[in-house]
Design a protein around this motif. Sequence first.
Motif, short mmCIF file in Angstrom:
data_model
loop_
_atom_site.label_atom_id
_atom_site.label_comp_id
_atom_site.label_asym_id
_atom_site.label_seq_id
_atom_site.Cartn_x
_atom_site.Cartn_y
_atom_site.Cartn_z
N ASN A 15 -4.66 12.40 -54.31
CA ASN A 15 -4.79 12.90 -52.94
C ASN A 15 -3.83 12.21 -51.97
O ASN A 15 -4.18 11.89 -50.83
CB ASN A 15 -6.24 12.74 -52.45
N ALA A 38 5.46 13.43 -57.63
CA ALA A 38 4.92 13.72 -56.30
C ALA A 38 3.75 14.70 -56.40
O ALA A 38 2.73 14.54 -55.70
CB ALA A 38 6.02 14.29 -55.41
N ILE A 39 3.88 15.72 -57.25
CA ILE A 39 2.78 16.68 -57.43
C ILE A 39 1.57 15.99 -58.07
O ILE A 39 0.41 16.25 -57.69
CB ILE A 39 3.26 17.86 -58.29
N SER A 92 -0.51 12.64 -49.87
CA SER A 92 0.33 13.71 -49.33
C SER A 92 1.80 13.48 -49.63
O SER A 92 2.25 12.34 -49.80
CB SER A 92 0.11 13.82 -47.82
N PHE A 93 2.55 14.58 -49.67
CA PHE A 93 3.98 14.48 -49.92
C PHE A 93 4.68 13.62 -48.87
O PHE A 93 5.61 12.87 -49.18
CB PHE A 93 4.61 15.87 -49.94
N GLN A 132 3.70 11.09 -47.39
CA GLN A 132 3.36 9.68 -47.43
C GLN A 132 4.26 8.90 -48.39
O GLN A 132 4.15 7.68 -48.48
CB GLN A 132 1.89 9.49 -47.85
N LYS A 146 -0.26 14.12 -55.49
CA LYS A 146 -0.95 15.03 -54.59
C LYS A 146 -2.24 15.57 -55.22
O LYS A 146 -3.29 15.64 -54.56
CB LYS A 146 -0.01 16.20 -54.25
#
Length: 326
Positions: free
Chosen positions: A260, A252-253, A262-263, A265, A256
Amino acid sequence: MISVVIPMYNEAESVEVLCDQLRAALSTAPWSWEVVFVNDGSSDETVARLTDQVQRFPDRFRLVDLQRNFGQTAALMAGIDHAKGDIIVPMDGDLQNDPKDIARLVAKIGEGFDVVSGWRRDRQDASFSRVLPSRIANKLISVISGVHLHDYGCSLKAYRCDVLSGFRLYGEMHRFVPIFARWQGAKITEMVVDHHPRKFGTSKYGLERIFKVLLDLLLVKFLTQYDTKPIYVFGGVGAMFFGLSGIGAIYAIWLKLFNNISFIQTPLPLMVMFGAMTGIMCILLGLLAEVLVRIYFESQGKTQYAVRSVIGGHDAARQPGGERTV
């Protein structure tokens, strides 16, 4: 003393023939013997016919009449509890096992083995519904348990009484007794026995037993390897969930920072949270199981080991509770 233990469930037609076969096969035996019949809640004339046989031969036959149908495992356990013999020989009451094989099994015990398991190599049952599933199950049980036998489902076996004293049987676990015996350090071997076509009635088992066998096998695996260290099982599962949670968090990071995204999403934050919570719960369950194991052993004065014998020495032996006996 040899105790033959026979659970009976709606086998009225087989009683007289079975008793005649048992007396013929055992009458010339060089050891004393008894037969313990266990009526497992039969709804036909099984009890009446067994009672008649016990009254005719009270020095050889005994009957344990259960209040209702508890299943083959419970009936077998009841017979073992009421047996007086030094060697226990369970067998079926449907005339498919041959009483003539009892002497061969007992003789094999005399060679130094603790368990002799029957192997129905020429099995007289339906190939698709009985034999094929049984072979698959036997192979699976052997691989998972590490005790390699061809026929776990054969009821005709012989056990030294002492190898049956360290555990109780529940559910449908009668077929796994050799595994528990090996757990106690028993020497196990296998012997080909005769198997006859069924003459009366119908089988009490179907394909639905496969699922029960798999669940029982999972339980046996846990009891034989992790009964004194359950934290390894629960902790291992918890570590797996923590690992999956960490991988999800890293991914997830990554999304991000480099894509780009978002968490919110992706479902990854939710998966990470549930993975971490599940891991914590598994570890807490493992700690609780460890406490219960210690309560089980210490409250009953049980030990997590079994001693075969002690040779030499004259000092008093210290008991688990701290007292010493001479």
